[in-house]
Each structure stands twice: as structure tokens, then as C-alpha cells.
Motif scaffolding. Structure first.
Motif, PDB file in Angstrom:
ATOM      1  N   ALA A 126       0.831  -1.206   0.000  1.00  0.00           N
ATOM      2  CA  ALA A 126       0.000   0.000   0.000  1.00  0.00           C
ATOM      3  C   ALA A 126       0.863   1.254   0.000  1.00  0.00           C
ATOM      4  N   VAL A 127       1.899   1.278   0.826  1.00  0.00           N
ATOM      5  CA  VAL A 127       2.764   2.461   0.917  1.00  0.00           C
ATOM      6  C   VAL A 127       3.517   2.669  -0.392  1.00  0.00           C
ATOM      7  N   HIS A 128       4.109   1.605  -0.918  1.00  0.00           N
ATOM      8  CA  HIS A 128       4.911   1.742  -2.134  1.00  0.00           C
ATOM      9  C   HIS A 128       4.050   2.073  -3.340  1.00  0.00           C
ATOM     10  N   LEU A 129       2.848   1.497  -3.404  1.00  0.00           N
ATOM     11  CA  LEU A 129       1.981   1.811  -4.530  1.00  0.00           C
ATOM     12  C   LEU A 129       1.516   3.259  -4.473  1.00  0.00           C
ATOM     13  N   ALA A 130       1.260   3.771  -3.272  1.00  0.00           N
ATOM     14  CA  ALA A 130       0.894   5.180  -3.132  1.00  0.00           C
ATOM     15  C   ALA A 130       1.997   6.091  -3.659  1.00  0.00           C
ATOM     16  N   ALA A 131       3.251   5.638  -3.531  1.00  0.00           N
ATOM     17  CA  ALA A 131       4.388   6.427  -4.009  1.00  0.00           C
ATOM     18  C   ALA A 131       4.618   6.265  -5.504  1.00  0.00           C
ATOM     19  N   HIS A 132       4.363   5.071  -6.039  1.00  0.00           N
ATOM     20  CA  HIS A 132       4.751   4.765  -7.416  1.00  0.00           C
ATOM     21  C   HIS A 132       3.590   4.617  -8.388  1.00  0.00           C
ATOM     22  N   GLY A 133       2.353   4.530  -7.893  1.00  0.00           N
ATOM     23  CA  GLY A 133       1.217   4.355  -8.784  1.00  0.00           C
ATOM     24  C   GLY A 133       1.066   5.519  -9.749  1.00  0.00           C
ATOM     25  N   ARG A 134       0.553   5.227 -10.941  1.00  0.00           N
ATOM     26  CA  ARG A 134       0.398   6.254 -11.967  1.00  0.00           C
ATOM     27  C   ARG A 134      -0.979   6.900 -11.954  1.00  0.00           C
ATOM     28  N   CYS A 135      -1.802   6.562 -10.983  1.00  0.00           N
ATOM     29  CA  CYS A 135      -3.119   7.167 -10.818  1.00  0.00           C
ATOM     30  C   CYS A 135      -3.384   7.254  -9.317  1.00  0.00           C
ATOM     31  N   PRO A 136      -4.444   7.907  -8.894  1.00  0.00           N
ATOM     32  CA  PRO A 136      -4.753   7.938  -7.461  1.00  0.00           C
ATOM     33  C   PRO A 136      -4.893   6.536  -6.885  1.00  0.00           C
ATOM     34  N   VAL A 137      -4.452   6.384  -5.643  1.00  0.00           N
ATOM     35  CA  VAL A 137      -4.489   5.084  -4.953  1.00  0.00           C
ATOM     36  C   VAL A 137      -5.345   5.232  -3.706  1.00  0.00           C
ATOM     37  N   LEU A 138      -6.336   4.349  -3.569  1.00  0.00           N
ATOM     38  CA  LEU A 138      -7.222   4.338  -2.410  1.00  0.00           C
ATOM     39  C   LEU A 138      -6.855   3.156  -1.526  1.00  0.00           C
ATOM     40  N   VAL A 139      -6.498   3.434  -0.279  1.00  0.00           N
ATOM     41  CA  VAL A 139      -6.100   2.399   0.677  1.00  0.00           C
ATOM     42  C   VAL A 139      -7.228   2.230   1.688  1.00  0.00           C
ATOM     43  N   VAL A 140      -7.732   0.993   1.796  1.00  0.00           N
ATOM     44  CA  VAL A 140      -8.948   0.704   2.560  1.00  0.00           C
ATOM     45  C   VAL A 140      -8.632  -0.217   3.724  1.00  0.00           C
ATOM     46  N   ARG A 141      -9.199   0.092   4.879  1.00  0.00           N
ATOM     47  CA  ARG A 141      -9.125  -0.819   6.015  1.00  0.00           C
ATOM     48  C   ARG A 141     -10.404  -1.639   6.093  1.00  0.00           C
ATOM     49  N   GLU A 142     -10.451  -2.607   7.020  1.00  0.00           N
ATOM     50  CA  GLU A 142     -11.601  -3.507   7.074  1.00  0.00           C
ATOM     51  C   GLU A 142     -12.897  -2.846   7.492  1.00  0.00           C
ATOM     52  N   GLN A 143     -12.827  -1.760   8.295  1.00  0.00           N
ATOM     53  CA  GLN A 143     -14.075  -1.185   8.786  1.00  0.00           C
ATOM     54  C   GLN A 143     -14.913  -0.625   7.653  1.00  0.00           C
ATOM     55  N   GLY A 144     -16.228  -0.608   7.851  1.00  0.00           N
ATOM     56  CA  GLY A 144     -17.148  -0.205   6.806  1.00  0.00           C
ATOM     57  C   GLY A 144     -17.106   1.281   6.527  1.00  0.00           C
ATOM     58  N   GLU A 145     -17.829   1.666   5.490  1.00  0.00           N
ATOM     59  CA  GLU A 145     -17.889   3.059   5.083  1.00  0.00           C
ATOM     60  C   GLU A 145     -18.611   3.911   6.120  1.00  0.00           C
ATOM     61  N   SER A 146     -18.136   5.109   6.316  1.00  0.00           N
ATOM     62  CA  SER A 146     -18.796   6.072   7.190  1.00  0.00           C
ATOM     63  C   SER A 146     -19.708   6.958   6.352  1.00  0.00           C
ATOM     64  N   THR A 147     -20.565   7.707   6.998  1.00  0.00           N
ATOM     65  CA  THR A 147     -21.420   8.655   6.288  1.00  0.00           C
ATOM     66  C   THR A 147     -20.928  10.082   6.479  1.00  0.00           C
ATOM     67  N   GLY A 148     -19.725  10.255   6.975  1.00  0.00           N
ATOM     68  CA  GLY A 148     -19.185  11.587   7.225  1.00  0.00           C
ATOM     69  C   GLY A 148     -18.716  12.258   5.951  1.00  0.00           C
ATOM     70  N   PRO A 149     -18.040  13.392   6.086  1.00  0.00           N
ATOM     71  CA  PRO A 149     -17.573  14.145   4.922  1.00  0.00           C
ATOM     72  C   PRO A 149     -16.291  13.549   4.336  1.00  0.00           C
ATOM     73  N   ILE A 150     -15.905  14.086   3.199  1.00  0.00           N
ATOM     74  CA  ILE A 150     -14.585  13.816   2.638  1.00  0.00           C
ATOM     75  C   ILE A 150     -13.659  14.923   3.131  1.00  0.00           C
ATOM     76  N   VAL A 151     -12.584  14.550   3.783  1.00  0.00           N
ATOM     77  CA  VAL A 151     -11.613  15.526   4.266  1.00  0.00           C
ATOM     78  C   VAL A 151     -10.451  15.580   3.284  1.00  0.00           C
ATOM     79  N   VAL A 152     -10.079  16.781   2.869  1.00  0.00           N
ATOM     80  CA  VAL A 152      -8.935  16.936   1.976  1.00  0.00           C
ATOM     81  C   VAL A 152      -7.935  17.888   2.601  1.00  0.00           C
ATOM     82  N   GLY A 153      -6.678  17.475   2.586  1.00  0.00           N
ATOM     83  CA  GLY A 153      -5.614  18.335   3.081  1.00  0.00           C
ATOM     84  C   GLY A 153      -5.183  19.311   2.006  1.00  0.00           C
ATOM     85  N   VAL A 154      -5.175  20.597   2.336  1.00  0.00           N
ATOM     86  CA  VAL A 154      -4.839  21.649   1.374  1.00  0.00           C
ATOM     87  C   VAL A 154      -3.659  22.443   1.915  1.00  0.00           C
TER      88      VAL A 154
END
Length: 296
Positions: A126-154
Motif C-alpha cells: 500500500a505504501v509503495h503503490l501510493a508512491a509509485h502508482g500512476r493514478c490515485p491510490v485508495l487504501v482501505v481498512r476492514e471497517q465499513g464506510e462512514s457517512t461523514g464528509p470527505i476531508v482533503v488536506g490543502v
């Protein structure tokens, strides 16, 4: 249908959670879904078929095919309308998935797989693909989806602009709100110009640094709010550490989006310290974006 979402499958609980997340992403995008298993055993020169003394359904290749079949069943349960394909490809996971990322608009992986060490919060793939992938990489843990917002670091850097692009597009697909978070300290804020008036004791008036950081966030979001007028955005400017602020915000988020590197990064560094910290410590799935979202 247009576009392709790729997900890595290795049989771990984390990878099956990634399959379900990838199926949702493909449905939202109207994209195809490719289930990929990196089959390293041929390179090890071991027998791939069933043992002469064992059942005909045995053997490493049959096991890999069963993993992909189970992954496809899970994907179809989540998004039955999505076009799903399987790929059993020879090679180690990072090499295989990096190659797949060249034709994908998103690659999804679990936070740790079958090869992970007990207690390790996020796997090396996951770490290496985030560094080397040629498109956005989504890393998922086992817990289910939340209904909260999308947080973006700016942070105002060109390297992080792609993360803002991705976050707005993702919010529009999900029907989610955005929390645009900018954290700053006097250590990571650009040096102000020298005072023009020698009698003036400060380079800027008190409060000018904070006002400048507010302005930076507004400018970084302006064009995106014009192109995505239906996305509700809450701006947060925090004086404090970026890692701490993003980790805290991730507690109530359904997704955290960060750039691979920010304005504090070293030239040539593929993955910055903030994005690495998010992969290890965020409380929700993390999308890491290199450059402009979806571009090499």
C-alpha cells in the motif's frame, strides 16, 4: 462505460474490504472493475497444478482462481450492474499493480495483506503503490464506510492541487460534503517579505500570517467550487501540526484525501511524511494523489 477501477486481491480480509470499496467506486464512476491477483509462484519455479495424490481442485493456480471468484462474488453483491473482469498476473504485487495503474483511473488496495506482519498498521504494498502508482491510490481498512464528509488536506502547493481535484470529483460522485483543511505553523509558512518601513517592528501586522493562510485556502478552492457548485464545502484553517489535524479530522470522515507530497517536501521524494503518516494512522480510508488526479 468509461474508465477502469483496479483492485488488488490476495485473500486477506483487508483486500476483500478493498474489493467492496472498489465495486462502489466503479458503480459511482460508471467504470469497469478489474480484480487483479499477483501470482508470484511461477517465478518461484514451483508446481502450480494439483498434486497427483491430492484432489483435482487443489494446487496454487486453482487456489488463486478461487480467490478471484470469491472477490467477483463480493463485488457483484455490492454493485451487480458493474462490468467485472479478473486478471491472474505473474509477478509480485507492487510491480503488477503499478503496471495496472497506468491504464486505470483509480487503484484500490487493502491496508495490509496476507504478507503483512502482525501489528503492522499498513502494508508495504500500500505504501509503495501510493508512491509509485500512476493514478490515485485508495487504501482501505476492514471497517465499513462512514457517512461523514470527505476531508482533503490543502497546503497551496502544486503537488497537492491534484488532491483537491480528486476530492471534489469524489464528493460529487458520492453526494458527500467536503471539509477542506489547511494546517499551518510559523515553521511551515512561507517567509514574509522584509519590512518596507524600518520603523515598523513586524514584517507584517499582527494577524497577517493567519489571514494569509485563510486567503491561501480560499484561492486553492475557488475554481473547484465554481465547477462543482453542488458540493457543500466547509473550510477549516488550523494553527498546528498538519499530521495531527488530519488524523483528528479523519475520525468522522468517510474518506481522507492527501497529495503524495506537499509544499514541505524534499525534491525527488515520491511520498511525503504527511501522506505516509495518514496511511499509517488515519481512522478512515485514505486516497493518495500524485500530481493532477488521474494523470501520470
Amino acid at each position: 462505460m468509461s474508465g477502469l477501477v483496479v483492485v488488488g486481491v490476495d485473500g486477506s480480509a483487508s483486500s476483500f474490504a478493498a474489493v467492496e470499496a472498489a465495486a462502489r467506486e466503479a458503480r459511482w464512476r460508471g467504470a469497469g472493475l478489474r480484480l487483479v491477483h499477483a501470482f508470484i509462484w511461477p517465478a518461484m519455479h514451483v508446481s502450480l497444478g494439483p498434486s497427483p495424490l491430492g484432489p483435482p481442485e487443489g494446487g496454487l493456480r486453482n487456489m488463486a482462481e478461487r480467490l478471484l471468484a470469491e472477490a467477483e462474488e463480493r463485488a457483484r453483491t455490492v454493485a451487480p450492474e458493474v462490468d467485472v473482469s479478473r486478471a491472474l498476473l505473474t509477478g509480485e504485487p507492487l510491480t503488477v499493480l503499478e503496471a495496472q495503474s497506468r491504464a486505470a483511473e483509480l487503484v484500490v488496495v487493502g491496508s495490509h495483506g496476507m504478507g503483512g506482519f502482525v501489528g503492522l498498521m499498513v502494508g508495504s504494498t500500500a505504501v509503495h503503490l501510493a508512491a509509485h502508482g500512476r493514478c490515485p491510490v485508495l487504501v482501505v481498512r476492514e471497517q465499513g464506510e462512514s457517512t461523514g464528509p470527505i476531508v482533503v488536506g490543502v497546503d497551496g502547493s502544486s503537488a497537492a492541487a491534484g488532491a483537491v481535484d480528486f476530492a471534489f470529483a469524489e464528493a460529487a460522485l458520492r453526494g458527500a460534503d467536503i471539509v477542506a483543511l489547511h494546517a499551518w505553523t510559523t515553521w511551515n509558512t512561507p517567509m514574509p517579505p522584509p519590512p518596507q518601513d524600518e520603523a515598523m517592528p513586524y514584517a507584517n501586522e499582527p494577524g497577517a500570517l493567519a489571514a494569509g493562510e485563510e486567503r491561501l485556502l480560499s484561492e486553492a478552492l475557488a475554481s473547484h467550487q465554481e465547477t462543482h457548485p453542488g458540493v457543500n464545502v466547509r473550510r477549516e484553517v488550523v494553527k498546528g501540526g498538519t499530521r495531527e489535524a488530519l488524523i483528528e479530522a479523519s475520525r468522522t470522515a468517510q474518506l481522507l484525501v492527501v497529495g503524495a507530497r506537499g509544499r514541505g517536501g524534499f525534491a525527488g521524494l515520491l511520498l511525503g511524511s504527511v501522506s505516509q503518516a495518514m496511511l499509517h494512522h488515519a481512522h478512515c480510508p485514505v486516497a493518495v494523489v500524485r500530481g493532477t488526479a488521474g494523470s501520470p
